[in-house]
Design an enzyme around this catalytic site. Sequence first.
Site, PDB file in Angstrom:
ATOM      1  N   ARG A 240      -3.393   2.638   3.866  1.00 15.89           N
ATOM      2  CA  ARG A 240      -4.497   2.811   4.808  1.00 15.89           C
ATOM      3  C   ARG A 240      -5.789   2.387   4.134  1.00 15.89           C
ATOM      4  NH1 ARG A 240      -1.496   2.748   8.320  1.00 15.89           N
ATOM      5  NH2 ARG A 240      -1.109   4.250   9.985  1.00 15.89           N
ATOM      6  N   GLU A 269     -11.043  -1.301  10.439  1.00 13.50           N
ATOM      7  CA  GLU A 269     -10.235  -2.246  11.242  1.00 13.50           C
ATOM      8  C   GLU A 269     -10.670  -2.224  12.703  1.00 13.50           C
ATOM      9  OE1 GLU A 269      -6.042  -1.580  10.680  1.00 13.50           O
ATOM     10  OE2 GLU A 269      -6.311  -1.428   8.516  1.00 13.50           O
ATOM     11  N   HIS A 287      -3.072  -6.098   9.192  1.00 13.18           N
ATOM     12  CA  HIS A 287      -2.222  -4.903   9.360  1.00 13.18           C
ATOM     13  C   HIS A 287      -0.841  -5.281   9.916  1.00 13.18           C
ATOM     14  CE1 HIS A 287      -2.617  -0.269   9.952  1.00 13.18           C
ATOM     15  NE2 HIS A 287      -1.361  -0.598   9.682  1.00 13.18           N
TER      16      HIS A 287
END
Length: 321
Positions: A240, A269, A287
């Site tokens: 993360r 993000e 991602h």
Amino acid sequence: MSPRIIVTRRWPGAVEKVLSEQFGAVLNSSDRPMTQTEILAAFEDYDIVLPTVSDQLPAAIFPERPRARMIGNFGVGFSHIDVEAAGRHGIVVTNTPGVLTDCTADLAMALMLMIARRTGEGERQVRAGQWAGWCPTHMIGSRVSGKTLGIVGMGRIGRATARRARYGFGMNIVFHNRSRLDDEELHALEARQLDTVDDVLANADFVSLHCPGGADNRHLIDAGRIATMRPESFLINTARGDVVDEEALIDALECGRIAGAGLDVFANEPVVSERLKMRENVVLLPHLGSATEETRRAMGMKVVENLAAFLDGRQPPDRVA
Ligand code: DGY
């Protein structure tokens, strides 16, 4: 009356078919991300909300008296959900562990190879028509085989990455994990558990992060810790974005404090820092850890299993709160 179920984004077609035909779920055919106001309204109007890891579900998203009784998250990570607040409102939360382990570990290896062997740079050079031909000193990278991989968080994905690195690339494995681990697999991998994250950072040529995000691990890799990494080392993050202090990482990359980074996840993000985008010694992916046909379908089907169990009055197999 059948339960009202809403899905916040487009999901794989086969999963949407099951959700709509067998459960009458309302789908998001435009795939437009729902606003916070729309998500809050969904908790008022639906019995079950099926979000993804890109939907933020802080405490404030839960209305005083939500109608919703379950959140079936599409994703293993759930640091975007305030699970305590959900629990206080009597909302069960589930996730999708296991099915994305291999693909995420594959991507961690891909990032390791890409950044060490400068494949992003190489590709950009070829596409730009700037390649002047083979020569002994052109675009020299770092060897991966035989190097030391330091893993932070030796859960399913950490172990799967360690297996690939050890058996595929003959790497030495060191790792940090909050609890002490001692089992046959780790012995077979000759993986050494080190006492602190700092020990791992100081001993590794590649550091790969596999711990959860959220408050407990926020900026676990900060300026002080980055300073303990070897100058020739690389940081890989498929966990993360908030686990790393991104500004501190960029400072370290800019001044050559570490050799490079392979990042699949970011602090804000989908916004990626311009300072990162300007650098050659980073590989930046959107991602993609679990982004394969097979895995995304399996993730959706895990949500379906959890949903079916919940509606049957059984314990959902992947309940996290
Ligand atoms: C997850 O599941 O948590 C990943 O980040 C997205 O697949």
